[in-house]
Scaffold this active site. Sequence first.
Site, mmCIF file in Angstrom:
data_model
loop_
_atom_site.group_PDB
_atom_site.id
_atom_site.type_symbol
_atom_site.label_atom_id
_atom_site.label_comp_id
_atom_site.label_asym_id
_atom_site.label_seq_id
_atom_site.Cartn_x
_atom_site.Cartn_y
_atom_site.Cartn_z
ATOM 1 N N ASP A 1 -1.138 -0.364 6.111
ATOM 2 C CA ASP A 1 -1.474 0.252 7.390
ATOM 3 C C ASP A 1 -2.964 0.202 7.688
ATOM 4 O O ASP A 1 -3.385 0.500 8.803
ATOM 5 C CB ASP A 1 -1.078 1.737 7.377
ATOM 6 N N ASP B 1 -0.178 5.109 0.866
ATOM 7 C CA ASP B 1 -0.405 6.169 1.843
ATOM 8 C C ASP B 1 -0.398 5.627 3.263
ATOM 9 O O ASP B 1 -1.114 4.679 3.590
ATOM 10 C CB ASP B 1 -1.735 6.864 1.561
ATOM 11 N N ASP C 1 0.867 -1.161 0.000
ATOM 12 C CA ASP C 1 0.000 0.000 0.000
ATOM 13 C C ASP C 1 0.916 1.226 0.000
ATOM 14 O O ASP C 1 2.110 1.132 0.294
ATOM 15 C CB ASP C 1 -0.895 -0.022 1.241
#
Length: 234
Positions: A192, A19, A17
């Site tokens: 995250d 961001d 991922d």
Amino acid sequence: MSTSSDLPNKPKLALFDLDHTLLPLDSDHGWGEFSIAIGWCDREAFGRQNDAFFADYQAGQLNVPDYVRFATAAVVERGQQASDAAHQRFMDEVIRPAMQPAAMQLVQQHLDAGDTVVITSATNEFVTRPIAQAFGVQHLLATELVRDASGWFTGEIEGIPNMREGKVQRMQQWLADRDLTWDGVETTFYSDSWNDVPLLERVNHPVATNPDERLRALAQERGWRIVDLFSKAP
């Protein structure tokens, strides 16, 4: 879930991922703030709506087509030359200073090991492609945009948004396009976000990376690896 010892000699894929996983910020929201700073958008009206959409994303209830139309409106209006120039400034002033050594080293470790590295992001391709390149990553799965007859973006989404279950579907298609299957590769995914649980559950090696509270709790419950590359920006 398979272990490394169960997967001898299979091609290894490292999925990231973007961001708050590789970057300590949200690139989509950051591009919106940058658009305000350079005078492309009204601070009060755009900023309020941008913040509202960001909150919806964090809550897992973002209306992706509505958001993408909103987020790309200035880019669509300004055209390719001005938008590309603005994005270069965005890279120089916002993104590159935020690229953390620990994140860059982790990506490089996988590249050095011969793994195929893929960045998979819900953020649209205009914002993310130069960022993936800055990390040295060739393969990007992002929310793709429809292009008009001139080749520029219309603000509409092309195909499946690369978000939540859509990340699994887009990764499935990516594999199929290369005559690969989930069973034929060994996959690691760093994220995250609770939004990425569907893909984390699909890979061989899920890694909760700078995880939000819900994902950290789930990772602890399931025995997933947890990595903290940096502290999240407030």
